[in-house]
Scaffold this active site. Structure first.
Site, mmCIF file in Angstrom:
data_model
loop_
_atom_site.group_PDB
_atom_site.id
_atom_site.type_symbol
_atom_site.label_atom_id
_atom_site.label_comp_id
_atom_site.label_asym_id
_atom_site.label_seq_id
_atom_site.Cartn_x
_atom_site.Cartn_y
_atom_site.Cartn_z
ATOM 1 N N CYS A 34 14.729 1.039 -41.599
ATOM 2 C CA CYS A 34 13.751 1.652 -41.903
ATOM 3 C C CYS A 34 12.684 1.762 -40.879
ATOM 4 O O CYS A 34 12.226 0.617 -40.398
ATOM 5 C CB CYS A 34 12.725 0.974 -43.128
ATOM 6 S SG CYS A 34 11.164 2.086 -43.580
ATOM 7 N N PRO A 35 12.159 2.788 -40.037
ATOM 8 C CA PRO A 35 12.662 3.982 -40.518
ATOM 9 C C PRO A 35 13.962 4.633 -40.565
ATOM 10 O O PRO A 35 14.331 5.498 -41.055
ATOM 11 C CB PRO A 35 11.775 4.983 -39.865
ATOM 12 C CG PRO A 35 10.960 4.052 -38.896
ATOM 13 C CD PRO A 35 11.254 2.766 -38.960
#
Lengths: 77, 393
Positions: A14-15
């Site tokens: 993430c991202p």
């Protein structure tokens, strides 16, 4: 011979690897080869959608035991 | 006594300083600013006009015996073990930790500087958040373009949090029918990590927020009021809410070649050691770790580095734990680590209460008083457990 720019996104959840790919794309030019390494399983679908959207070519997607390798040729920039 | 020099009085720098015993180490924290801010609250300043006091002097957050110096470091020479600043002091050290965070840089995107100066944002400072609030509270209708100007950004959930806060505000003000919210993102979907996207996408749709995926901002034309992406798409706007690209430190670091193209410091993803050095670390947003740029990673990385300095074995797991306010009184957390994907953790009122409580617990966290709570919490919400519970259903 074209230089291959290695983008190591292993571990990124993430991202995620698209962050590094988008950043590399910004700094790339037509004819460049990008090689993205990732462990995030979503990388295949995401890079395919990305390539479709941006008009670039996925040359190869290779699954290795410890990583997924996506090779991309920049056709449009 | 060994000298530990910490550059930066953000969450990473302060937690690291307070994790070392001043009886055992000579610890100095240097920052160009006198104040430390609780950055997650910028969101509520920008979208609710919150007047909460969210800044405290760095010196007041450090344990007695830890030195704070207000100085702007301009050069660090890792081979010589020295740092230089604008006060013309030479700082020497046994260990150095660079915890300088990010700096907003609108200039690589033509036209963005003008928009940033005029409208502010909800990511970079209290002043910029107030600037945005002034535009939002005077907004009467039209198209709002909201998003991040670069894939490298602090706090991945905060972008969508902004869109959610905005929608809630407009809805309550009765402006919803006169407004279009266009959320643009360089990622393939509203939330970059797929499992969390599945959780929030229905809310995005239900609230009428239009998502523009693969929209990596290329130029801003503030006269014609048009955003254009590298991918060739455009958005016409009346109100632009754009978080500028994040860059790493401007400090000159020697030897050269230790920073990536965005100036983030190349460091080991488990030990935060700067490439090629055993006594130099980059902690938090300043490094290039393949994880989110958030306070919680700075916190956990700082704890690991403090242990390594004290000769204990430790490594960072890549754990993230990003509070995600989905508006209307609910929130969730984005939780993952290097080995486990983001868990599809559903939003609840309890999690919103936890996010709000953090604004108070935060100051205890910096001093280390909240460590037992966090140890329990991090184990309770381990991404392996969360994925077992939620990922299959």
């Amino acid at each position: 011979m074209t230089d291959v720019k290695l983008i190591d996104s292993r571990g990124a959840a993430c991202p995620g690897p698209i962050t590094d790919l988008a950043r590399a794309y910004r700094n790339s030019k037509v004819g460049d080869m990008l090689e993205l390494w990732a462990t995030d399983k979503g990388v295949k679908a995401d890079t395919e959608a990305w390539a479709k959207k941006t008009g670039n070519e996925i040359v190869e997607i290779k699954e290795e035991p410890d990583k997924i390798i996506v090779k991309i040729k920049i056709l449009k920039r | 006594m060994e000298k530990v020099l910490i550059i930066g009085g953000g969450a990473g720098g302060i937690i690291l300083a307070n994790s070392l015993d001043p009886k055992d180490y000579n610890v100095t924290v240097v920052d160009k600013d006198e104040y430390h801010y609780y950055q997650p609250w910028y969101l509520y300043v920008a979208f609710k006009g919150s007047k909460r006091k969210i800044g405290k002097p760095i010196a007041s957050l450090l344990k007695p015996g830890i030195r704070y110096v207000k100085d702007e470091i301009t050069e660090i020479n890792l081979n010589e073990r020295k740092a230089y600043g604008s006060l013309r002091i030479t700082y020497d050290y046994d260990y150095i930790i660079i915890a300088t965070g990010t700096s907003p840089d609108p200039d690589p995107i033509p036209g963005l500087r003008e928009v940033f100066n005029e409208y502010g944002d909800y990511h970079t400072s209290v002043q910029n958040s107030l600037k945005l609030w002034n535009h939002i509270k005077n907004f009467k209708g039209g198209t709002i373009a909201i998003g991040q100007a670069s894939p490298t950004c602090k706090c991945p959930p905060s972008l969508l949090e902004g869109a959610f806060q905005l929608e809630e505000y407009l809805n309550k003000k009765g402006l919803k029918s006169k407004t279009k919210i266009k959320f643009f993102t360089p990622f393939p979907r509203a939330y970059p990590a797929e499992p969390m996207n599945k959780v929030v996408e229905p809310m995005v749709e239900e609230r009428g927020i239009e998502v523009m995926p693969f929209f990596d901002l290329d130029t801003v034309d503030n006269e014609k009021k048009i955003l254009t992406s590298i991918e060739g798409d455009t958005i016409n706007y009346d109100l632009p809410i754009i978080v500028p690209p994040c860059k790493g430190t401007k400090i000159k670091i020697l030897p050269e070649g230790l920073q990536n193209e965005d100036r983030f410091i190349i460091s080991d993803k488990y030990t935060m050691k700067i490439k090629g050095f055993d006594n130099a670390f980059a902690v938090g947003d300043a490094n290039n770790l393949p994880t989110s740029k958030t306070g919680v990673t700075a916190h956990l990385e700082a704890k690991v580095v403090a242990n390594i300095i004290q000769g204990k074995y430790d490594k960072f797991t890549g754990r993230i734990n990003c509070p995600f306010d989905t508006a209307y009184g609910k929130a969730t957390f984005v939780i993952a680590d290097y080995d486990n994907p983001v868990a599809p953790y559903p939003p609840t009122r309890m999690k919103h209460f936890m996010k709000m409580s953090m604004a108070r617990i935060y100051w205890m966290t910096l001093r280390g008083y909240a460590d037992p709570i966090f140890d329990f919490y991090f184990d309770f919400t381990n991404p392996v457990k969360l994925n077992e519970k939620y990922a299959t259903s």
